[in-house]
Design a protein around this motif. Sequence first.
Motif, PDB file in Angstrom:
ATOM      1  N   THR A  41       0.851  -1.188   0.000  1.00  8.32           N
ATOM      2  CA  THR A  41       0.000   0.000   0.000  1.00  8.32           C
ATOM      3  C   THR A  41       0.881   1.230   0.000  1.00  8.32           C
ATOM      4  O   THR A  41       1.710   1.400   0.896  1.00  8.32           O
ATOM      5  N   PRO A  42       0.735   2.121  -0.981  1.00 12.98           N
ATOM      6  CA  PRO A  42       1.594   3.316  -0.997  1.00 12.98           C
ATOM      7  C   PRO A  42       1.304   4.197   0.207  1.00 12.98           C
ATOM      8  O   PRO A  42       0.151   4.333   0.633  1.00 12.98           O
ATOM      9  N   THR A  43       2.333   4.793   0.745  1.00  9.22           N
ATOM     10  CA  THR A  43       2.205   5.619   1.935  1.00  9.22           C
ATOM     11  C   THR A  43       2.668   7.036   1.640  1.00  9.22           C
ATOM     12  O   THR A  43       3.682   7.245   0.968  1.00  9.22           O
ATOM     13  N   ALA A  44       1.913   8.002   2.153  1.00  7.92           N
ATOM     14  CA  ALA A  44       2.286   9.408   2.034  1.00  7.92           C
ATOM     15  C   ALA A  44       2.562   9.963   3.420  1.00  7.92           C
ATOM     16  O   ALA A  44       1.730   9.823   4.327  1.00  7.92           O
ATOM     17  N   LEU A  45       3.714  10.574   3.596  1.00  3.89           N
ATOM     18  CA  LEU A  45       4.031  11.290   4.819  1.00  3.89           C
ATOM     19  C   LEU A  45       3.574  12.730   4.637  1.00  3.89           C
ATOM     20  O   LEU A  45       3.969  13.391   3.670  1.00  3.89           O
ATOM     21  N   VAL A  46       2.745  13.208   5.557  1.00  7.35           N
ATOM     22  CA  VAL A  46       2.231  14.567   5.467  1.00  7.35           C
ATOM     23  C   VAL A  46       2.831  15.396   6.592  1.00  7.35           C
ATOM     24  O   VAL A  46       2.599  15.118   7.775  1.00  7.35           O
ATOM     25  N   LEU A  47       3.602  16.392   6.218  1.00  8.85           N
ATOM     26  CA  LEU A  47       4.106  17.365   7.175  1.00  8.85           C
ATOM     27  C   LEU A  47       3.138  18.540   7.157  1.00  8.85           C
ATOM     28  O   LEU A  47       2.979  19.202   6.133  1.00  8.85           O
TER      29      LEU A  47
ATOM     30  N   PHE B 256      -4.050   5.687  -0.539  1.00 10.05           N
ATOM     31  CA  PHE B 256      -2.784   5.882   0.163  1.00 10.05           C
ATOM     32  C   PHE B 256      -2.970   5.716   1.668  1.00 10.05           C
ATOM     33  O   PHE B 256      -3.974   6.176   2.233  1.00 10.05           O
ATOM     34  N   ALA B 257      -2.012   5.071   2.294  1.00  9.16           N
ATOM     35  CA  ALA B 257      -1.929   5.110   3.755  1.00  9.16           C
ATOM     36  C   ALA B 257      -1.309   6.454   4.131  1.00  9.16           C
ATOM     37  O   ALA B 257      -0.374   6.923   3.476  1.00  9.16           O
ATOM     38  N   ILE B 258      -1.848   7.076   5.169  1.00 12.29           N
ATOM     39  CA  ILE B 258      -1.401   8.416   5.560  1.00 12.29           C
ATOM     40  C   ILE B 258      -0.610   8.345   6.855  1.00 12.29           C
ATOM     41  O   ILE B 258      -1.074   7.806   7.861  1.00 12.29           O
ATOM     42  N   ARG B 259       0.579   8.920   6.806  1.00 17.27           N
ATOM     43  CA  ARG B 259       1.430   9.038   7.990  1.00 17.27           C
ATOM     44  C   ARG B 259       1.653  10.521   8.240  1.00 17.27           C
ATOM     45  O   ARG B 259       1.744  11.308   7.294  1.00 17.27           O
ATOM     46  N   ALA B 260       1.723  10.920   9.489  1.00 18.02           N
ATOM     47  CA  ALA B 260       1.893  12.341   9.803  1.00 18.02           C
ATOM     48  C   ALA B 260       2.907  12.513  10.919  1.00 18.02           C
ATOM     49  O   ALA B 260       2.920  11.749  11.889  1.00 18.02           O
ATOM     50  N   LEU B 261       3.741  13.529  10.769  1.00 19.27           N
ATOM     51  CA  LEU B 261       4.685  13.920  11.812  1.00 19.27           C
ATOM     52  C   LEU B 261       4.135  15.177  12.485  1.00 19.27           C
ATOM     53  O   LEU B 261       3.795  16.148  11.814  1.00 19.27           O
ATOM     54  N   THR B 262       4.038  15.142  13.798  1.00 17.75           N
ATOM     55  CA  THR B 262       3.451  16.288  14.486  1.00 17.75           C
ATOM     56  C   THR B 262       4.051  16.455  15.876  1.00 17.75           C
ATOM     57  O   THR B 262       4.489  15.490  16.511  1.00 17.75           O
ATOM     58  N   ARG B 263       4.036  17.702  16.333  1.00 17.78           N
ATOM     59  CA  ARG B 263       4.441  18.010  17.708  1.00 17.78           C
ATOM     60  C   ARG B 263       3.260  17.944  18.661  1.00 17.78           C
ATOM     61  O   ARG B 263       3.446  17.998  19.870  1.00 17.78           O
TER      62      ARG B 263
END
Length: 320
Positions: free
Chosen positions: A7-13, A32-39
């Motif tokens: 499954t393609p993954t997108a990193l969302v900043l 797309f699988a969604i990945r997120a970087l967050t504080r």
Amino acid sequence: MSRPSATPTALVLGLTGAIGGAIAAALARRGFAIRALTRRPAGSRPAPGFAVDWRDGDARDAAAVRAAAEGVSLIVHGVNPPGYARWREDALPMLANTIAAAKAAGATILFPGNVYVYSSASPALVNETTPRRPTTRKGQVRLEMEEMLEQAARDGVPVIAIRAGDFFGPGVGNSWFAQALAKGGLRAKALQRLTQRGIGHAWAFVPDLAETFARLVDIGAGLPAYTVVNFAGHYDASGHDMTDAVRRVTGRPDLPVKPFPWIMLWLAAPFVRFMREALEMRWLWKQSLALDNRKLVGLLGTEPHTPRDEAVRAALGAAG
């Protein structure tokens, strides 16, 4: 280089922001699988309506971005320093981190651009070959960011960049539309006109812009390594098209329209950095600037475009 999953993954900043969240939603609809970087701590993260693999970290931390990008095929660079502040101090390093992470992962960068790379000397209609000669500090930073992406593409990192006008739409609370033109949303007692009559201004309905990114991703390998296109969006040619739309949508044809009090920004500018930074970009409200989307239409056949009244209706909820 890490091996991508089935499954393609997108990193969302910047997923917690309007444009990052909208692009994530458009990509999620495409599988797309969604990945997120967050504080943000876990308890304050939004529930966007699709699954998100949340990673703790800061876009200013190169190691955190690179770790979060392992195995992804896309990185959405939807993060900006807040409040018109620290653009040079933070925006350039954050983009450098995204580029390094994309290169390590073999990922494509999606970059929402803006019209700050132009200036008061630009023609009223700009395309992708119009000279970029910004005269403001933020414009110079945005130009340097575009140049960084151009170099990244030469170094083997695919980039899809779209230049667009002022954002408006659902979830876009910190915008000229929500905080000035239609402050108060559906409950607004008066509207504010930001330009003189006859001065045109480009607006970008965020869901349409996000769908445009997703459709360009659909083309994939058919695009050049560095793809930059202009997004026409909703152009207010008369200077009152948007306020007229708010009147129609609210059913209040007599809703007062008052000039925006620019003098208040001038008075506060010596003491408030945000006011100084906002005034620096006032040229965009003093002269017409439209985006020529013929290159985009050549790629997609059409630009995603929600009718103005429907888009304004959705935006008024964010402005409330």
